[in-house]
Enzyme design. Sequence first.
Site, PDB file in Angstrom:
ATOM      1  N   GLU A 187       0.849  -6.792  -6.141  1.00 34.18           N
ATOM      2  CA  GLU A 187       1.061  -5.493  -6.499  1.00 34.18           C
ATOM      3  C   GLU A 187       2.279  -5.064  -5.871  1.00 34.18           C
ATOM      4  OE1 GLU A 187      -1.986  -2.553  -5.558  1.00 34.18           O
ATOM      5  OE2 GLU A 187      -0.862  -1.097  -6.811  1.00 34.18           O
ATOM      6  N   GLU A 212      -1.205  -0.762 -13.935  1.00 33.99           N
ATOM      7  CA  GLU A 212      -2.378  -0.328 -13.366  1.00 33.99           C
ATOM      8  C   GLU A 212      -2.066   1.417 -13.835  1.00 33.99           C
ATOM      9  OE1 GLU A 212      -2.629  -1.151  -9.214  1.00 33.99           O
ATOM     10  OE2 GLU A 212      -2.726  -3.222  -9.819  1.00 33.99           O
ATOM     11  N   GLU A 248      -9.835  -3.474  -3.166  1.00 40.85           N
ATOM     12  CA  GLU A 248      -8.256  -2.962  -2.628  1.00 40.85           C
ATOM     13  C   GLU A 248      -8.847  -2.653  -1.352  1.00 40.85           C
ATOM     14  OE1 GLU A 248      -5.662  -0.385  -5.336  1.00 40.85           O
ATOM     15  OE2 GLU A 248      -7.225   0.452  -4.814  1.00 40.85           O
ATOM     16  N   ASN A 285       2.318   0.087 -11.023  1.00 40.14           N
ATOM     17  CA  ASN A 285       1.538   1.249 -10.894  1.00 40.14           C
ATOM     18  C   ASN A 285       2.451   2.251 -12.220  1.00 40.14           C
ATOM     19  OD1 ASN A 285      -0.565   1.245  -8.969  1.00 40.14           O
ATOM     20  ND2 ASN A 285       1.261   0.620  -7.467  1.00 40.14           N
ATOM     21  N   ASP A 341      -7.012   1.737 -12.145  1.00 36.52           N
ATOM     22  CA  ASP A 341      -6.905   1.765 -10.638  1.00 36.52           C
ATOM     23  C   ASP A 341      -7.742   2.781  -9.817  1.00 36.52           C
ATOM     24  OD1 ASP A 341      -5.476   0.922  -8.354  1.00 36.52           O
ATOM     25  OD2 ASP A 341      -3.504   1.920  -8.961  1.00 36.52           O
TER      26      ASP A 341
HETATM   27  P1  C2E Z   1      -2.455   2.351  -5.030  1.00 37.24           P
HETATM   28  O1  C2E Z   1      -1.991   1.691  -6.486  1.00 37.24           O
HETATM   29  O2  C2E Z   1      -3.789   2.417  -4.647  1.00 37.24           O
HETATM   30  O3  C2E Z   1      -1.835   1.271  -3.965  1.00 37.24           O
HETATM   31  C1  C2E Z   1      -2.648   0.591  -3.064  1.00 37.24           C
HETATM   32  C2  C2E Z   1      -2.189   1.415  -1.790  1.00 37.24           C
HETATM   33  O4  C2E Z   1      -2.984   0.953  -0.833  1.00 37.24           O
HETATM   34  C3  C2E Z   1      -0.863   1.037  -1.010  1.00 37.24           C
HETATM   35  O5  C2E Z   1      -0.374   2.225  -0.482  1.00 37.24           O
HETATM   36  C4  C2E Z   1      -1.041   0.091  -0.324  1.00 37.24           C
HETATM   37  O6  C2E Z   1      -0.062  -0.313   0.741  1.00 37.24           O
HETATM   38  C5  C2E Z   1      -2.422   0.551   0.488  1.00 37.24           C
HETATM   39  N1  C2E Z   1      -3.126  -0.568   0.984  1.00 37.24           N
HETATM   40  C6  C2E Z   1      -3.070  -2.069   0.499  1.00 37.24           C
HETATM   41  N2  C2E Z   1      -4.011  -2.612   1.359  1.00 37.24           N
HETATM   42  C7  C2E Z   1      -4.392  -1.647   2.206  1.00 37.24           C
HETATM   43  C8  C2E Z   1      -5.657  -1.730   3.360  1.00 37.24           C
HETATM   44  O7  C2E Z   1      -6.036  -2.821   3.656  1.00 37.24           O
HETATM   45  N3  C2E Z   1      -5.774  -0.720   4.077  1.00 37.24           N
HETATM   46  C9  C2E Z   1      -5.138   0.386   4.014  1.00 37.24           C
HETATM   47  N4  C2E Z   1      -5.281   1.392   4.549  1.00 37.24           N
HETATM   48  N5  C2E Z   1      -4.308   0.543   2.807  1.00 37.24           N
HETATM   49  C10 C2E Z   1      -3.943  -0.491   1.915  1.00 37.24           C
HETATM   50  P2  C2E Z   1       1.116   2.787  -0.724  1.00 37.24           P
HETATM   51  O8  C2E Z   1       2.196   1.492  -0.904  1.00 37.24           O
HETATM   52  O9  C2E Z   1       1.532   3.732   0.380  1.00 37.24           O
HETATM   53  O10 C2E Z   1       1.053   3.307  -2.270  1.00 37.24           O
HETATM   54  C11 C2E Z   1       0.591   4.377  -2.250  1.00 37.24           C
HETATM   55  C12 C2E Z   1       0.167   4.616  -3.866  1.00 37.24           C
HETATM   56  O11 C2E Z   1       1.601   5.186  -4.398  1.00 37.24           O
HETATM   57  C13 C2E Z   1      -0.437   3.544  -4.707  1.00 37.24           C
HETATM   58  O12 C2E Z   1      -1.641   3.519  -4.424  1.00 37.24           O
HETATM   59  C14 C2E Z   1       0.193   3.974  -6.056  1.00 37.24           C
HETATM   60  O13 C2E Z   1      -0.643   4.688  -6.721  1.00 37.24           O
HETATM   61  C15 C2E Z   1       1.352   4.710  -5.527  1.00 37.24           C
HETATM   62  N6  C2E Z   1       2.514   3.948  -5.937  1.00 37.24           N
HETATM   63  C16 C2E Z   1       3.403   2.822  -5.033  1.00 37.24           C
HETATM   64  N7  C2E Z   1       4.326   2.581  -5.652  1.00 37.24           N
HETATM   65  C17 C2E Z   1       4.449   2.926  -7.167  1.00 37.24           C
HETATM   66  C18 C2E Z   1       5.089   3.098  -7.918  1.00 37.24           C
HETATM   67  O14 C2E Z   1       6.424   2.105  -8.185  1.00 37.24           O
HETATM   68  N8  C2E Z   1       5.081   3.791  -9.310  1.00 37.24           N
HETATM   69  C19 C2E Z   1       4.012   4.585  -9.289  1.00 37.24           C
HETATM   70  N9  C2E Z   1       3.927   5.554 -10.172  1.00 37.24           N
HETATM   71  N10 C2E Z   1       3.048   4.769  -8.407  1.00 37.24           N
HETATM   72  C20 C2E Z   1       3.396   4.260  -7.228  1.00 37.24           C
HETATM   73 CA    CA Z   2      -5.455   1.706  -5.907  1.00 29.78          CA
HETATM   74 CA    CA Z   3      -2.323   0.486  -7.726  1.00 33.37          CA
END
Ligand code: C2E
Ligand code: CA
Ligand code: CA
Length: 675
Positions: free
Chosen positions: A428, A515, A602, A483, A545
């Site tokens: 991802e 997603e 996830e 995403n 998602d």
């Molecule tokens: P998401 O799509 O639900 O992405 C998964 C989030 O959960 C990611 O946080 C990831 O780092 C975190 N995660 C993964 N495995 C674990 C785990 O085992 N434990 C915990 N506590 N967390 C875990 P992240 O990277 O901070 O991203 C947060 C959200 O930001 C993402 O949620 C997604 O909705 C959004 N996002 C990230 N990159 C993009 C992007 O390029 N464009 C858009 N539109 N949204 C983005």
């Molecule tokens: Ca998610």
């Molecule tokens: Ca996602």
Amino acid sequence: MFELFRLRSRTPPSDAFLLEQYATLRRQIPLMYALMFINVLFLGIATFHDVPLGMSFGIPVALSIVIAVRALLWFRRRTIVAAPADIQRYLRGTLITAGLLSAIFGGWGSLLFSEQDPVRSAAIALYVFVGAMSCCFCMQALPRAGHLILLLGVMPVTVRLLVSSDWSLFTVGTNFLVVAALILRTLTTSHTGFKQVLETRSGMIAEQERARAAERIAQDLAYRDPLTGLRNRRALSERLDQFVASRQPTQLCLFMLDLDRFKEINDSHGHGAGDRLLQAVASRLIAIVGDLGHAYRLGGDEFAVTIETAPDGSFASTAMADRMVQDMAAPFLIHGFTHHISASIGISIFPADAISREMLMQHADIAMYDAKSLGRSRYSSFEPAMAAKLAARAVLEREMRVDLPANAFQPHYQPIVSLASGSIVGFEMLARWNRTDGATVGPAEFIPIVEECGLIGELTLKLLDQVCIDAADWPNDLTIAINVSPIQFRDPWFSEKILAVLTRRVFPSRRISLEITENALISDPIAAQRIIESLKNQGMALALDDFGTGYSSLQHLRMLPFDKLKIDRSFVRNVDRDDGAYQMVSAIIRLADSLKLSVVAEGVESLSVCQTLQRLGCREAQGYLFGKAMSAVDTNLLLHSSRYRWPTAPPGPGHSLLATAPEPATLVRESRLTG
Ligand code: C2E
Ligand code: CA
Ligand code: CA
């Protein structure tokens, strides 16, 4: 003669004229009757010895009774506020009485005249003449009555003088005639003058009225919003100033409302629909606020409400905010279309949160931004910490605008593994912002700002471009999940832009999985459907998602050709310990199975969670257990090292992290180290 008794001339007198006529007559008529009574009295006394009793006593007594009754009538009218129709009636009565009394008085005078010698005759004629003339003067406001008095009161005696054989009497008669003619003229001119004065005065009053009305309209325009009819920003400022200055013991709650998704409707359905929607919002606000306070439109899709409450009225303000949030989220039917908008509301209270108008408005605005940043369709009450948060956000926004073109936003990759084979099936892509000060900012912090600034489309395309470069050398069976923010579906060219990047980089679309969250399907399902279908047609996969946190609607799953469900980490985290989470995850997996969708869990952080998921039949997983999101360099290292260690990882193809070792997290770390 009959014409004379008709007050209505060709142009009926105006009400104002009638009222003025009445007012003048009310003052003059009692005086006139007093004069007439004195005259009758003197004439009776003067002729008492020379004529029969009936003539010198009977007629004066009869006249005096009529005079007294009429005088009393008019005297009583001094306090009566009469309607124009009543006045017309009174005036007709006055005309008839004037004619009647003048005829009796004039006839009586001319009868007395015939009995007397020339000197007495002249004296009687003078009594009659002076009496009638004074009545004429009193009747200036009703000239027809004056004419009648001249004709019936003065003329009989004058005729007697003119036909008299006595020269001196004849000259007196001639004199009377001349004076009567003069009086007639005076009556006419003074009446015309009276009319003119009145016309000028009523003209002036009408002019003043017009000026006042124009002033009221101007005032209204200056304080009202022409589209919705609500009070405007100026009215709000004055209301707040007035309350601040009044030092009342009560408190004033200011609600700042900003509509969510209004721009979208305005852009897609046109400004006419936008205007109707704003009017409908205004009507709803008026209904909610009622007489508890006032509603304002400050411009665009910004509204405000003020209510005055008791010093401990925080319950009233939150109850009001609650109602506004609920009512604004209910659908609006405009021109046959159902529109879904909502409102984000900030509350600031005088004097608890602010000591001036400016501060009150600023704090309500800050609270409103807080409500927006917390996910919209909600309210926030001002807290001092919000100001600091907003300032920090403003700094972040400024720097983001500088950093975006400088490629400071980079894709990171978090592995997604197959629970059956233990191999990496894809990644991802999660964006990271590498700031100039060396700090890395996560997407949870910057994505909302990027969305609000309208730069999310640009950022996604930049990241996708980098993904195509990074993943070009990776095994081509690995998919990369991207995403997509709900607001990106507002861009009708979204799919074309994505495809343009893939084409330019010659990157196969089947390696991209998109997603989306259910929010994207709520605001404009038709647009979302069109865009997604076109992307699917190009071979991209589609994942729903954060499943389980939002609407989790079966309808949404059926609506679009999804390939995958991602179970939100809030359920996955405790699946091995919490029965509720276990049931939920189990239900989602069964639902996905029945719909022939694959499932990704996830947030897998522990082996125990991983094993529970395996038992439940979950096919894929993602989480810190398998690896955090890492840079492209680290991802390359991981892929290469895995290749070296598990070139043909059993039981299936791919790049195994789990299959050969019980502690996968250690392995990932090891693999990175050895790579
Ligand atoms: P998401 O799509 O639900 O992405 C998964 C989030 O959960 C990611 O946080 C990831 O780092 C975190 N995660 C993964 N495995 C674990 C785990 O085992 N434990 C915990 N506590 N967390 C875990 P992240 O990277 O901070 O991203 C947060 C959200 O930001 C993402 O949620 C997604 O909705 C959004 N996002 C990230 N990159 C993009 C992007 O390029 N464009 C858009 N539109 N949204 C983005
Ligand atoms: Ca998610
Ligand atoms: Ca996602």
